[in-house]
Design a protein around this motif. Sequence first.
Motif, PDB file in Angstrom:
ATOM      1  N   THR A   1       0.807  -1.235   0.000  1.00  0.00           N
ATOM      2  CA  THR A   1       0.000   0.000   0.000  1.00  0.00           C
ATOM      3  C   THR A   1       0.835   1.279   0.000  1.00  0.00           C
ATOM      4  N   LYS A   2       2.147   1.163  -0.172  1.00  0.00           N
ATOM      5  CA  LYS A   2       3.003   2.346  -0.045  1.00  0.00           C
ATOM      6  C   LYS A   2       2.612   3.459  -1.015  1.00  0.00           C
ATOM      7  N   LEU A   3       2.534   3.174  -2.298  1.00  0.00           N
ATOM      8  CA  LEU A   3       2.216   4.210  -3.280  1.00  0.00           C
ATOM      9  C   LEU A   3       0.777   4.707  -3.132  1.00  0.00           C
ATOM     10  N   GLU A   4      -0.117   3.835  -2.734  1.00  0.00           N
ATOM     11  CA  GLU A   4      -1.508   4.245  -2.522  1.00  0.00           C
ATOM     12  C   GLU A   4      -1.589   5.270  -1.394  1.00  0.00           C
ATOM     13  N   ARG A   5      -0.872   4.997  -0.300  1.00  0.00           N
ATOM     14  CA  ARG A   5      -0.851   5.937   0.823  1.00  0.00           C
ATOM     15  C   ARG A   5      -0.210   7.255   0.425  1.00  0.00           C
ATOM     16  N   PHE A   6       0.876   7.168  -0.331  1.00  0.00           N
ATOM     17  CA  PHE A   6       1.564   8.372  -0.771  1.00  0.00           C
ATOM     18  C   PHE A   6       0.653   9.226  -1.652  1.00  0.00           C
ATOM     19  N   GLU A   7      -0.012   8.588  -2.611  1.00  0.00           N
ATOM     20  CA  GLU A   7      -0.860   9.352  -3.518  1.00  0.00           C
ATOM     21  C   GLU A   7      -1.968  10.083  -2.755  1.00  0.00           C
TER      22      GLU A   7
END
Length: 335
Positions: A103-109
């Motif tokens: 979920t790293k990029l999802e959280r970042f976005e």
Amino acid sequence: MAKKLRISIACCTYNGSDYILEQLVSFAKQTRLPDELIICDDNSSDNTLEILEAFAKTAPFQVSIYTNKDNSLGSTKNFEKAIGLCKGEVIALSDQDDVWFPTKLERFEHEFQQGAELIFSNGDIVDNKLRHKGYTLFESLNITPTEMKLIQQTKLKEVLIRRNLVTGAGCAFKSKHNPLILPISENWIHDGWIAILISTIGKCVMINESLFQYRQHDKNQIGAGKPNISEKIKKARLLGSRYYNKQYQAFIDLKVRLKLADLKGINNETFLKKLEGKIQHLNKKCQIPNGSFSTFYTLILMLIRFEYHRYSRGLISFSRDIIMTWIFLVEKYTR
């Protein structure tokens, strides 16, 4: 619905065949896939390039691989190159030996859609086989309650002028800031330079949740162990005057870049004054390798005037500098 942002991953590699595949697979497992992966390889002599090229053929996103002609750029300049090649609105930095949680990029976005200009997250510290070492990245940095409060108040730059807390492996930022951060000063590690510059003009968000596994092994360039004062002293002793002069020159470079950017506003005027104070603080510390009794007096005055609390880590930094002054003094008179 919030606007979807184009996300690039900037990854640098050099002889990373032992671990790079696990990192690449973690990119492909993101719940929010990147739009592109830019890889700059610093002329690896192992089979890193073969692994990269094989992955590129099946990756569910665009992969562009660039190879330097020789191993001359080094980590910071290699990241500078990779950042400059990214086409996304958001650039997420990546080391070659970590593993991202899905979920790293999802959280970042999500955070960027809420107005963030730079984001940095926590991470689990693991060994070379991804076994948890019992502490996190933020725990290894010993972030104080005061530092945490400043960060939560969107005053990250007030913390970064004392020390860097942003690790590139857990960092992403808006590419619109590239004209400000590029080229990267040779006296800085890329993450510290990017973070402090963007913190002067935009909202920076700290995610106190582990979004990746930060692998520690014998070939780490920096790593995230828990160095004690004796280990820090050993490093300073090995480098001697270069250790202190580089710190001093680093903040001179920062001042020059901010002056060139001509950033307006009372907050940045205040920050520039603090930056000048930091530079003078570091200039005084450049006396330490001279091994002089007068240096003790200078350092004590700096402590009494609260310079160590404004520009360093308070008593921790003062104690280290006093010990270093004593060591250089003893070595000077026992040669």
